[in-house]
Design an enzyme around this catalytic site. Structure first.
Site, PDB file in Angstrom:
ATOM      1  N   TRP A   1     -11.508  -1.791  -8.408  1.00  0.00           N
ATOM      2  CA  TRP A   1     -12.216  -1.411  -9.649  1.00  0.00           C
ATOM      3  C   TRP A   1     -12.901  -0.061  -9.485  1.00  0.00           C
ATOM      4  O   TRP A   1     -13.264   0.579 -10.468  1.00  0.00           O
ATOM      5  CB  TRP A   1     -13.278  -2.464 -10.021  1.00  0.00           C
ATOM      6  CG  TRP A   1     -12.706  -3.790 -10.407  1.00  0.00           C
ATOM      7  CD1 TRP A   1     -12.745  -4.931  -9.663  1.00  0.00           C
ATOM      8  CD2 TRP A   1     -12.011  -4.139 -11.619  1.00  0.00           C
ATOM      9  NE1 TRP A   1     -12.114  -5.958 -10.328  1.00  0.00           N
ATOM     10  CE2 TRP A   1     -11.663  -5.503 -11.527  1.00  0.00           C
ATOM     11  CE3 TRP A   1     -11.649  -3.431 -12.775  1.00  0.00           C
ATOM     12  CZ2 TRP A   1     -10.977  -6.180 -12.542  1.00  0.00           C
ATOM     13  CZ3 TRP A   1     -10.958  -4.110 -13.789  1.00  0.00           C
ATOM     14  CH2 TRP A   1     -10.636  -5.457 -13.662  1.00  0.00           C
TER      15      TRP A   1
ATOM     16  N   LEU B   1      10.750 -20.797  -5.035  1.00  0.00           N
ATOM     17  CA  LEU B   1       9.727 -19.983  -4.361  1.00  0.00           C
ATOM     18  C   LEU B   1       8.367 -20.118  -5.048  1.00  0.00           C
ATOM     19  O   LEU B   1       8.277 -20.087  -6.274  1.00  0.00           O
ATOM     20  CB  LEU B   1      10.164 -18.503  -4.401  1.00  0.00           C
ATOM     21  CG  LEU B   1       9.159 -17.492  -3.854  1.00  0.00           C
ATOM     22  CD1 LEU B   1       9.082 -17.584  -2.329  1.00  0.00           C
ATOM     23  CD2 LEU B   1       9.541 -16.075  -4.296  1.00  0.00           C
TER      24      LEU B   1
ATOM     25  N   ARG C   1     -11.663   2.649  -8.660  1.00  0.00           N
ATOM     26  CA  ARG C   1     -10.801   3.787  -9.021  1.00  0.00           C
ATOM     27  C   ARG C   1     -11.161   4.267 -10.431  1.00  0.00           C
ATOM     28  O   ARG C   1     -11.910   3.595 -11.139  1.00  0.00           O
ATOM     29  CB  ARG C   1      -9.341   3.335  -8.981  1.00  0.00           C
ATOM     30  CG  ARG C   1      -8.964   2.940  -7.559  1.00  0.00           C
ATOM     31  CD  ARG C   1      -7.514   2.632  -7.420  1.00  0.00           C
ATOM     32  NE  ARG C   1      -7.240   2.338  -6.019  1.00  0.00           N
ATOM     33  CZ  ARG C   1      -6.038   2.285  -5.489  1.00  0.00           C
ATOM     34  NH1 ARG C   1      -4.976   2.484  -6.245  1.00  0.00           N
ATOM     35  NH2 ARG C   1      -5.882   2.017  -4.209  1.00  0.00           N
TER      36      ARG C   1
ATOM     37  N   HIS D   1       2.804   3.495  -9.211  1.00  0.00           N
ATOM     38  CA  HIS D   1       2.583   2.068  -9.471  1.00  0.00           C
ATOM     39  C   HIS D   1       3.812   1.427 -10.143  1.00  0.00           C
ATOM     40  O   HIS D   1       4.162   0.289  -9.851  1.00  0.00           O
ATOM     41  CB  HIS D   1       1.329   1.866 -10.325  1.00  0.00           C
ATOM     42  CG  HIS D   1       0.067   2.293  -9.621  1.00  0.00           C
ATOM     43  ND1 HIS D   1      -0.202   1.946  -8.311  1.00  0.00           N
ATOM     44  CD2 HIS D   1      -0.983   3.048 -10.026  1.00  0.00           C
ATOM     45  CE1 HIS D   1      -1.366   2.464  -7.950  1.00  0.00           C
ATOM     46  NE2 HIS D   1      -1.858   3.143  -8.969  1.00  0.00           N
TER      47      HIS D   1
ATOM     48  N   ARG E   1       0.369   7.716  -2.769  1.00  0.00           N
ATOM     49  CA  ARG E   1       0.889   8.743  -1.852  1.00  0.00           C
ATOM     50  C   ARG E   1       2.368   9.003  -2.130  1.00  0.00           C
ATOM     51  O   ARG E   1       2.847  10.119  -2.063  1.00  0.00           O
ATOM     52  CB  ARG E   1       0.677   8.300  -0.397  1.00  0.00           C
ATOM     53  CG  ARG E   1      -0.714   8.620   0.107  1.00  0.00           C
ATOM     54  CD  ARG E   1      -0.983   7.958   1.418  1.00  0.00           C
ATOM     55  NE  ARG E   1      -1.232   6.534   1.259  1.00  0.00           N
ATOM     56  CZ  ARG E   1      -1.104   5.649   2.226  1.00  0.00           C
ATOM     57  NH1 ARG E   1      -0.700   6.012   3.425  1.00  0.00           N
ATOM     58  NH2 ARG E   1      -1.372   4.374   2.003  1.00  0.00           N
TER      59      ARG E   1
ATOM     60  N   ASP F   1       0.834  -1.209   0.000  1.00  0.00           N
ATOM     61  CA  ASP F   1       0.000   0.000   0.000  1.00  0.00           C
ATOM     62  C   ASP F   1       0.865   1.254   0.000  1.00  0.00           C
ATOM     63  O   ASP F   1       1.920   1.281   0.634  1.00  0.00           O
ATOM     64  CB  ASP F   1      -0.898  -0.020   1.250  1.00  0.00           C
ATOM     65  CG  ASP F   1      -2.047   0.973   1.133  1.00  0.00           C
ATOM     66  OD1 ASP F   1      -2.356   1.396   0.009  1.00  0.00           O
ATOM     67  OD2 ASP F   1      -2.621   1.336   2.171  1.00  0.00           O
ATOM     68  N   GLY F   2       0.409   2.277  -0.709  1.00  0.00           N
ATOM     69  CA  GLY F   2       1.070   3.576  -0.634  1.00  0.00           C
ATOM     70  C   GLY F   2       1.680   4.075  -1.932  1.00  0.00           C
ATOM     71  O   GLY F   2       2.374   5.092  -1.932  1.00  0.00           O
TER      72      GLY F   2
ATOM     73  N   SER G   1      -7.261  -5.396  -5.393  1.00  0.00           N
ATOM     74  CA  SER G   1      -8.393  -5.977  -4.662  1.00  0.00           C
ATOM     75  C   SER G   1      -9.669  -5.867  -5.495  1.00  0.00           C
ATOM     76  O   SER G   1      -9.730  -5.088  -6.447  1.00  0.00           O
ATOM     77  CB  SER G   1      -8.581  -5.236  -3.336  1.00  0.00           C
ATOM     78  OG  SER G   1      -9.142  -3.968  -3.581  1.00  0.00           O
ATOM     79  N   SER G   2     -10.682  -6.621  -5.087  1.00  0.00           N
ATOM     80  CA  SER G   2     -11.990  -6.555  -5.767  1.00  0.00           C
ATOM     81  C   SER G   2     -12.509  -5.115  -5.724  1.00  0.00           C
ATOM     82  O   SER G   2     -13.251  -4.686  -6.603  1.00  0.00           O
ATOM     83  CB  SER G   2     -13.017  -7.450  -5.069  1.00  0.00           C
ATOM     84  OG  SER G   2     -12.437  -8.594  -4.517  1.00  0.00           O
ATOM     85  N   GLU G   3     -12.121  -4.368  -4.698  1.00  0.00           N
ATOM     86  CA  GLU G   3     -12.618  -2.992  -4.510  1.00  0.00           C
ATOM     87  C   GLU G   3     -11.842  -1.981  -5.371  1.00  0.00           C
ATOM     88  O   GLU G   3     -12.304  -0.862  -5.584  1.00  0.00           O
ATOM     89  CB  GLU G   3     -12.517  -2.580  -3.036  1.00  0.00           C
ATOM     90  CG  GLU G   3     -13.488  -3.318  -2.111  1.00  0.00           C
ATOM     91  CD  GLU G   3     -13.150  -4.784  -1.881  1.00  0.00           C
ATOM     92  OE1 GLU G   3     -11.941  -5.128  -1.854  1.00  0.00           O
ATOM     93  OE2 GLU G   3     -14.074  -5.595  -1.766  1.00  0.00           O
TER      94      GLU G   3
HETATM   95  C1  FPP Z   1      -1.300   0.106  -3.731  1.00  0.00           C
HETATM   96  O1  FPP Z   1      -1.072   1.477  -3.532  1.00  0.00           O
HETATM   97  C2  FPP Z   1      -1.314  -0.272  -5.181  1.00  0.00           C
HETATM   98  C3  FPP Z   1      -2.326  -0.882  -5.848  1.00  0.00           C
HETATM   99  C4  FPP Z   1      -3.571  -1.253  -5.168  1.00  0.00           C
HETATM  100  C5  FPP Z   1      -2.290  -1.174  -7.332  1.00  0.00           C
HETATM  101  C6  FPP Z   1      -1.156  -1.808  -8.092  1.00  0.00           C
HETATM  102  C7  FPP Z   1      -0.018  -2.485  -7.387  1.00  0.00           C
HETATM  103  C8  FPP Z   1       1.256  -2.514  -7.881  1.00  0.00           C
HETATM  104  C9  FPP Z   1       1.620  -1.871  -9.174  1.00  0.00           C
HETATM  105  C10 FPP Z   1       2.328  -3.235  -7.102  1.00  0.00           C
HETATM  106  C11 FPP Z   1       2.967  -4.412  -7.773  1.00  0.00           C
HETATM  107  C12 FPP Z   1       2.076  -5.356  -8.486  1.00  0.00           C
HETATM  108  C13 FPP Z   1       2.323  -6.662  -8.821  1.00  0.00           C
HETATM  109  C14 FPP Z   1       1.446  -7.333  -9.818  1.00  0.00           C
HETATM  110  C15 FPP Z   1       3.399  -7.489  -8.245  1.00  0.00           C
HETATM  111  P1  FPP Z   1      -2.285   2.538  -3.599  1.00  0.00           P
HETATM  112  O2  FPP Z   1      -2.513   2.893  -5.033  1.00  0.00           O
HETATM  113  O3  FPP Z   1      -3.473   1.982  -2.872  1.00  0.00           O
HETATM  114  O4  FPP Z   1      -1.660   3.769  -2.858  1.00  0.00           O
HETATM  115  P2  FPP Z   1      -2.334   4.787  -1.825  1.00  0.00           P
HETATM  116  O5  FPP Z   1      -2.637   4.006  -0.573  1.00  0.00           O
HETATM  117  O6  FPP Z   1      -1.260   5.808  -1.633  1.00  0.00           O
HETATM  118  O7  FPP Z   1      -3.569   5.360  -2.471  1.00  0.00           O
END
Ligand code: FPP
Length: 249
Positions: A75, A137, A77, A43, A30, A26-27, A71-73
């Site tokens: 979408w 792994l 965005r 991203h 930000r 997460d993050g 996540s399912s949620e």
């Molecule tokens: C989390 O930060 C990121 C996501 C929910 C979307 C995509 C994830 C990636 C690109 C990471 C790597 C992916 C793979 C397939 C290994 P956020 O967008 O929720 O950030 P925020 O909390 O600052 O809003």
């Protein structure tokens, strides 16, 4: 840090090492906002961070790493953000899968992939097939995944068994349920790490983390690195796991 040092650390601590680590990444946005950059840059950096975490897990000899990517949620965005995340997944998967394969990593996508564009579904199928027999792994990437979805899909399969006469309702127990839930064939999740300073599970694994240890850090996902991963494992190694009993393991 070398594998040798990781192993030495493990021996010094004399505690059971985690076999399965799951991460809520997460993050990203930000991280980008703090730098005046677009979401997609966050991203993209998040993807680099995921790659570092995968190679750390491999070098540390974890059995399983599970990453919560979408996540399912998610979408909910904007269309623009969702489509740029999906393009990033497709491009990165096509580019990195040979690298993962060469490192003996087995990839499995968990979640409802039926909502994805055919191109991404094909990339996923190809990648899972290519790495199917790898025994290094085990890497699970959760996309369009939700813990509630996982429980419902399991319940539906059990209900069908009952409907078709292969199972009696009174036979349903935790073991039966477990056979239908994602990752049932793998070591249980020992440790859940969440970055980004939020202290919640956000519909990630629910059933599977009943007895997992939790580690939260304020670090935003693109800044997550080997030192923080290693620290999370050290914190885990100091925890006394009781699995609901009064016996200290
Ligand atoms: C989390 O930060 C990121 C996501 C929910 C979307 C995509 C994830 C990636 C690109 C990471 C790597 C992916 C793979 C397939 C290994 P956020 O967008 O929720 O950030 P925020 O909390 O600052 O809003």
């Amino acid at each position: 840090m070398t594998n040798k040092k990781y192993l030495k650390n493990k021996i010094d601590i004399l505690s059971p090492s985690p076999k399965h680590v799951a991460i809520i990444m997460d993050g990203n946005r930000r991280w980008a906002k703090k730098r005046g950059k677009l979401h997609i840059t966050g991203h993209q950096e998040g993807m680099k961070s995921a790659k570092r975490a995968i190679f750390f897990a491999k070098n540390y000899h974890l059995d399983v790493l599970t990453l919560y990517a979408f996540s399912s949620e998610n979408w909910n965005r904007s269309n623009k953000e969702v489509s740029s995340i999906m393009n990033l997944f497709t491009k990165t998967l096509d580019k990195e899968i040979y690298n993962l394969h060469q490192k003996n990593i087995k990839l499995k996508i968990i979640g409802d992939t039926s909502k994805f564009k055919i191109k991404l579904q094909n990339s996923i199928n190809r990648s899972e097939k290519l790495t199917y027999n790898n025994c290094g792994l085990m890497l699970n990437i959760a996309v369009n995944y939700g813990g509630r979805w996982d429980i419902i899909q399991s319940v539906k399969k059990i209900a069908k068994k009952v409907k078709d006469g292969f199972l009696q309702p009174e036979q349903i127990n935790e073991n039966i349920f477990y056979q239908y839930i994602c990752m049932n064939e793998l070591a249980p999740v020992d440790l859940v790490i969440r970055t980004g300073g939020e202290y919640r599970i956000s519909n990630f694994l629910l059933w599977q983390i009943a007895y997992s240890e939790l580690f939260f850090t304020d670090v935003l996902w693109p800044d997550f690195n080997d030192t923080i991963f290693e620290n999370a494992i050290h914190v885990f190694l100091k925890r006394k796991r009781k699995f609901g009993s009064s016996t200290i393991s």
